[in-house]
Design a protein around this motif. Structure first.
Motif, PDB file in Angstrom:
ATOM      1  N   CYS A   1      59.798  40.050   6.721  1.00 16.45           N
ATOM      2  CA  CYS A   1      59.434  39.401   7.599  1.00 16.45           C
ATOM      3  C   CYS A   1      57.973  38.935   8.062  1.00 16.45           C
ATOM      4  N   LEU A   2      57.371  39.340   6.187  1.00 17.03           N
ATOM      5  CA  LEU A   2      56.597  38.206   6.107  1.00 17.03           C
ATOM      6  C   LEU A   2      56.317  36.969   5.593  1.00 17.03           C
ATOM      7  N   LEU A   3      57.864  36.156   5.671  1.00 14.25           N
ATOM      8  CA  LEU A   3      58.015  35.107   5.063  1.00 14.25           C
ATOM      9  C   LEU A   3      57.781  34.993   6.276  1.00 14.25           C
ATOM     10  N   VAL A   4      58.924  35.249   7.182  1.00 14.32           N
ATOM     11  CA  VAL A   4      59.189  35.033   9.507  1.00 14.32           C
ATOM     12  C   VAL A   4      56.985  34.483   9.293  1.00 14.32           C
ATOM     13  N   THR A   5      56.143  35.485   9.529  1.00 13.41           N
ATOM     14  CA  THR A   5      54.820  35.510   9.500  1.00 13.41           C
ATOM     15  C   THR A   5      54.283  34.301   8.723  1.00 13.41           C
ATOM     16  N   ALA A   6      54.329  33.711   7.826  1.00 13.32           N
ATOM     17  CA  ALA A   6      54.125  32.828   6.917  1.00 13.32           C
ATOM     18  C   ALA A   6      54.215  31.290   7.944  1.00 13.32           C
ATOM     19  N   CYS A   7      55.999  31.282   8.132  1.00 17.31           N
ATOM     20  CA  CYS A   7      56.120  30.612   8.941  1.00 17.31           C
ATOM     21  C   CYS A   7      55.599  29.872   9.867  1.00 17.31           C
ATOM     22  N   LEU A   8      55.692  31.247  10.710  1.00 22.14           N
ATOM     23  CA  LEU A   8      54.797  31.158  11.921  1.00 22.14           C
ATOM     24  C   LEU A   8      53.916  30.310  11.888  1.00 22.14           C
ATOM     25  N   LEU A   9      52.833  31.313  11.335  1.00 17.60           N
ATOM     26  CA  LEU A   9      51.748  30.557  10.929  1.00 17.60           C
ATOM     27  C   LEU A   9      51.167  28.828  10.600  1.00 17.60           C
ATOM     28  N   ALA A  10      52.198  28.815   9.957  1.00 14.62           N
ATOM     29  CA  ALA A  10      52.282  27.969   9.301  1.00 14.62           C
ATOM     30  C   ALA A  10      52.477  26.220  10.175  1.00 14.62           C
ATOM     31  N   LEU A  11      53.650  26.749  11.422  1.00 13.38           N
ATOM     32  CA  LEU A  11      54.696  26.256  11.862  1.00 13.38           C
ATOM     33  C   LEU A  11      53.070  25.551  12.770  1.00 13.38           C
ATOM     34  N   SER A  12      52.513  26.563  13.564  1.00 10.76           N
ATOM     35  CA  SER A  12      51.440  26.529  14.826  1.00 10.76           C
ATOM     36  C   SER A  12      49.744  25.849  14.220  1.00 10.76           C
ATOM     37  N   GLU A  13      49.618  25.985  13.128  1.00  6.67           N
ATOM     38  CA  GLU A  13      48.662  25.198  12.403  1.00  6.67           C
ATOM     39  C   GLU A  13      49.087  23.457  12.398  1.00  6.67           C
ATOM     40  N   TRP A  14      50.142  23.504  11.442  1.00  6.63           N
ATOM     41  CA  TRP A  14      51.212  22.415  12.030  1.00  6.63           C
ATOM     42  C   TRP A  14      50.492  21.667  13.633  1.00  6.63           C
ATOM     43  N   LEU A  15      51.346  22.290  14.119  1.00  3.62           N
ATOM     44  CA  LEU A  15      51.693  21.715  15.989  1.00  3.62           C
ATOM     45  C   LEU A  15      50.173  21.544  15.787  1.00  3.62           C
ATOM     46  N   GLN A  16      50.061  22.083  15.505  1.00  2.00           N
ATOM     47  CA  GLN A  16      47.773  22.134  16.173  1.00  2.00           C
ATOM     48  C   GLN A  16      47.098  20.648  15.684  1.00  2.00           C
ATOM     49  N   TYR A  17      47.398  20.484  14.468  1.00  2.00           N
ATOM     50  CA  TYR A  17      46.667  20.090  13.887  1.00  2.00           C
ATOM     51  C   TYR A  17      47.188  18.494  14.480  1.00  2.00           C
TER      52      TYR A  17
ATOM     53  N   GLY B   1      49.160  31.073  30.900  1.00  2.00           N
ATOM     54  CA  GLY B   1      49.433  31.375  31.666  1.00  2.00           C
ATOM     55  C   GLY B   1      50.302  32.448  31.867  1.00  2.00           C
ATOM     56  N   TYR B   2      51.209  32.516  32.973  1.00  2.00           N
ATOM     57  CA  TYR B   2      52.149  33.886  33.505  1.00  2.00           C
ATOM     58  C   TYR B   2      53.070  33.197  31.959  1.00  2.00           C
ATOM     59  N   LYS B   3      53.775  32.659  32.078  1.00  2.00           N
ATOM     60  CA  LYS B   3      54.878  31.742  31.439  1.00  2.00           C
ATOM     61  C   LYS B   3      54.432  32.125  29.887  1.00  2.00           C
ATOM     62  N   ASP B   4      53.329  32.137  29.117  1.00  2.00           N
ATOM     63  CA  ASP B   4      52.710  31.868  28.226  1.00  2.00           C
ATOM     64  C   ASP B   4      52.458  32.998  27.718  1.00  2.00           C
TER      65      ASP B   4
ATOM     66  N   ALA C   1      52.054  37.063  14.828  1.00  2.00           N
ATOM     67  CA  ALA C   1      53.135  36.342  15.667  1.00  2.00           C
ATOM     68  C   ALA C   1      52.123  36.182  17.283  1.00  2.00           C
ATOM     69  N   THR C   2      51.822  36.118  17.966  1.00  2.00           N
ATOM     70  CA  THR C   2      50.919  36.344  19.471  1.00  2.00           C
ATOM     71  C   THR C   2      50.270  35.551  19.006  1.00  2.00           C
ATOM     72  N   ILE C   3      48.946  35.609  18.021  1.00  2.00           N
ATOM     73  CA  ILE C   3      48.780  33.893  18.036  1.00  2.00           C
ATOM     74  C   ILE C   3      49.291  32.481  18.116  1.00  2.00           C
ATOM     75  N   ALA C   4      50.019  32.892  17.019  1.00  2.00           N
ATOM     76  CA  ALA C   4      50.722  31.696  15.944  1.00  2.00           C
ATOM     77  C   ALA C   4      51.927  30.863  17.732  1.00  2.00           C
ATOM     78  N   THR C   5      52.226  32.573  18.151  1.00  2.00           N
ATOM     79  CA  THR C   5      53.641  31.276  19.507  1.00  2.00           C
ATOM     80  C   THR C   5      52.477  31.339  20.563  1.00  2.00           C
ATOM     81  N   GLY C   6      51.084  31.784  21.370  1.00  2.00           N
ATOM     82  CA  GLY C   6      50.476  31.073  21.724  1.00  2.00           C
ATOM     83  C   GLY C   6      49.968  29.961  22.030  1.00  2.00           C
ATOM     84  N   LEU C   7      49.690  29.648  20.404  1.00  2.00           N
ATOM     85  CA  LEU C   7      49.199  28.057  19.361  1.00  2.00           C
ATOM     86  C   LEU C   7      50.450  27.271  19.419  1.00  2.00           C
ATOM     87  N   LEU C   8      51.488  27.477  19.642  1.00  2.00           N
ATOM     88  CA  LEU C   8      53.372  26.844  20.051  1.00  2.00           C
ATOM     89  C   LEU C   8      53.298  26.634  21.306  1.00  2.00           C
TER      90      LEU C   8
END
Length: 268
Positions: free
Chosen positions: A119-135, A145-148, A169-176
């Motif tokens: 699960c820590l590896l899954v967390t790492a992937c989520l954080l890295a992906l959200s940062e990359w997309l934000q960049y 929004g309500y959907k978010d 998970a929640t911050i990365a998902t929100g950023l995604l």
């Protein structure tokens, strides 16, 4: 559990509840290293989670006060009522998990570090992906929004697993989802208040009725609570600034390292 064990675990909980590295996963690792076990672990986990909820209220007291005043002082629909409604919507997935799958979720705790590592590896992937997309994005993002809210709520429900960071998970998902960095951090910290306090209340009733036992002594309980509260205040302020400045990649690296070590330690 000694008072020193409680101090260490309280500090771990306070820091990791807001940092995207999984407080439940680190508590599992800490308890395994310290050799603590038994019913007192569950009671202690509930206690320090309440402490970090109170630290959230301290750090975000202005925002909480504004939401409370705007919700209950006027009958008209306003911005504060709308925000509270989004928080309530985000709670639906974790409410379903808590009501119908609580026993199954609790069974995941205390069963070794393999699940924590994965699960820590899954967390790492989520954080890295959200940062990359934000960049990659040129837009600054939108408000929650309500959907978010429902998507972020699903992420929070999944994060009941030890090692899958709730804040991560929640911050990365929100950023995604394209939510503004400033907005998603605040929403992530506020949306957990009612579920944790509700769970603590229900477990407190079980203890009072005798349906659940605990060997946790008073001194370790107090020491752990205070340690989690103080470090939680510091970590909450720090994490809000981190998200604003978009520096999640280092937490991704940390989660990947700790997760890998936990898996290797289990397998070998």
């Amino acid at each position: 559990m000694s008072w020193l064990d409680a101090l260490i675990l309280g500090i771990v909980q306070g820091l990791t509840e807001f940092l995207p590295v999984s407080s439940s996963g680190h508590l599992e690792i800490g308890q395994a290293l310290l050799g603590t076990s038994g019913e007192e672990n569950l009671t202690f986990a509930i206690l320090v989670h309440v402490a970090t909820v109170l630290s959230t209220l301290v750090v975000l007291w202005r925002e909480v006060a504004q939401l409370f005043a705007g919700t209950f002082t006027t009958p008209r629909w306003n911005e504060q009522k709308d925000y509270v409604a989004k928080i309530l919507v985000s709670m639906i997935p974790v409410f379903v998990v808590g009501m119908f799958f609580k026993d199954q979720v609790e069974a995941f705790f205390g069963n070794g570090l393999l699940l924590v590592g994965v699960c820590l590896l899954v967390t790492a992937c989520l954080l890295a992906l959200s940062e990359w997309l934000q960049y990659k994005r040129a837009r600054s993002g939108h408000e929650v929004g309500y959907k978010d809210a429902i998507v972020i709520g699903i992420a929070q429900a999944c994060a009941v697993l030890p090692g899958l960071s709730r804040s991560g998970a929640t911050i990365a998902t929100g950023l995604l989802c394209g939510v503004k960095k400033e907005s998603v951090a605040q929403f992530s910290f506020l949306m957990v208040l009612i579920p944790i306090l509700g769970e603590a209340f229900l477990d407190g009733l079980k203890l009072w009725k005798g349906d659940m036992t605990s060997d946790l002594a008073l001194l370790p309980a107090v020491v752990g609570f205070v340690a989690a509260f103080v470090t939680g205040c510091l970590a909450c302020r720090f994490m809000i600034e981190v998200v604003r400045r978009q520096r999640l990649v280092w937490f991704a690296v940390y989660c990947a390292i700790v997760g890998s070590v936990a898996i290797i330690a289990t397998v070998c």
